[in-house]
Design a protein around this motif. Structure first.
Motif, PDB file in Angstrom:
ATOM      1  N   ILE A   1       3.745  -1.118   3.753  1.00  0.00           N
ATOM      2  CA  ILE A   1       3.144   0.209   3.622  1.00  0.00           C
ATOM      3  C   ILE A   1       4.235   1.245   3.411  1.00  0.00           C
ATOM      4  N   ARG A   2       4.025   2.104   2.426  1.00  0.00           N
ATOM      5  CA  ARG A   2       4.897   3.260   2.219  1.00  0.00           C
ATOM      6  C   ARG A   2       4.049   4.506   2.427  1.00  0.00           C
ATOM      7  N   VAL A   3       4.438   5.334   3.382  1.00  0.00           N
ATOM      8  CA  VAL A   3       3.768   6.614   3.586  1.00  0.00           C
ATOM      9  C   VAL A   3       4.434   7.586   2.629  1.00  0.00           C
ATOM     10  N   ASP A   4       3.665   8.012   1.615  1.00  0.00           N
ATOM     11  CA  ASP A   4       4.215   8.815   0.524  1.00  0.00           C
ATOM     12  C   ASP A   4       4.094  10.314   0.776  1.00  0.00           C
TER      13      ASP A   4
ATOM     14  N   LEU B   1       0.833  -1.201   0.000  1.00  0.00           N
ATOM     15  CA  LEU B   1       0.000   0.000   0.000  1.00  0.00           C
ATOM     16  C   LEU B   1       0.870   1.255   0.000  1.00  0.00           C
ATOM     17  N   VAL B   2       0.381   2.281  -0.675  1.00  0.00           N
ATOM     18  CA  VAL B   2       1.014   3.599  -0.642  1.00  0.00           C
ATOM     19  C   VAL B   2      -0.039   4.547  -0.074  1.00  0.00           C
ATOM     20  N   LEU B   3       0.280   5.197   1.041  1.00  0.00           N
ATOM     21  CA  LEU B   3      -0.690   6.025   1.757  1.00  0.00           C
ATOM     22  C   LEU B   3      -0.267   7.480   1.847  1.00  0.00           C
ATOM     23  N   VAL B   4      -1.271   8.326   1.949  1.00  0.00           N
ATOM     24  CA  VAL B   4      -1.102   9.704   2.387  1.00  0.00           C
ATOM     25  C   VAL B   4      -1.844   9.758   3.715  1.00  0.00           C
ATOM     26  N   ILE B   5      -1.146  10.179   4.758  1.00  0.00           N
ATOM     27  CA  ILE B   5      -1.813  10.247   6.054  1.00  0.00           C
ATOM     28  C   ILE B   5      -2.139  11.695   6.399  1.00  0.00           C
TER      29      ILE B   5
END
Length: 136
Positions: free
Chosen positions: A121-124, A84-88
């Protein structure tokens, strides 16, 4: 009794054999829906995916590709690896959000009868609530 009119008895044990495969795309959709439900997740997808989604929004194709954006999955022998690639959301502790995402995605995928081996998970990016205030 004539064989042609004889009723056939069906029992639960008389189920045909075969295999069931769940596609990677199905797992991706399940994972994206679960990840989006987690408080603190603003968006999914990297910079390029978000850019193209913004363009699609402007031309009225805003739902194209949204179901799997920001996710890839691979299913082998009933076990899934999810990326997953997320924007938090700004101000949220990364570990809390990512732990909650892992938990939600694992529960959702396992509800479909699969095992989850990994969730990477990668926080992008981080979504800041308002415009930046210039420092004086």
């Amino acid at each position: 009794m004539d064989e042609a009119t004889q009723e056939l008895s069906v029992t639960p044990d008389a189920v045909a054999g075969g295999t069931t495969q769940v596609s990677d795309e199905v797992v991706e959709k399940i994972a994206v829906a679960a990840a989006r439900s987690v408080p603190g997740v603003s968006e999914l997808g990297g910079d390029v995916a978000r850019f193209f989604n913004a363009v699609l929004d402007k031309v009225g194709l805003d739902q194209v590709g949204d179901a799997r954006r920001g996710c890839s999955a691979h299913v082998t022998n009933g076990a899934a690896v999810v990326n997953l690639v997320l924007v938090i959301e700004g101000g949220r502790p990364v570990s809390e959000v990512t732990d909650a995402v892992r938990s939600a995605v694992t529960s959702a995928v396992e509800a479909y009868g699969l095992r989850v081996d990994e969730i990477n998970i990668r926080v992008d990016d981080v979504a800041l609530a308002g415009p930046a205030v210039p420092s004086t």
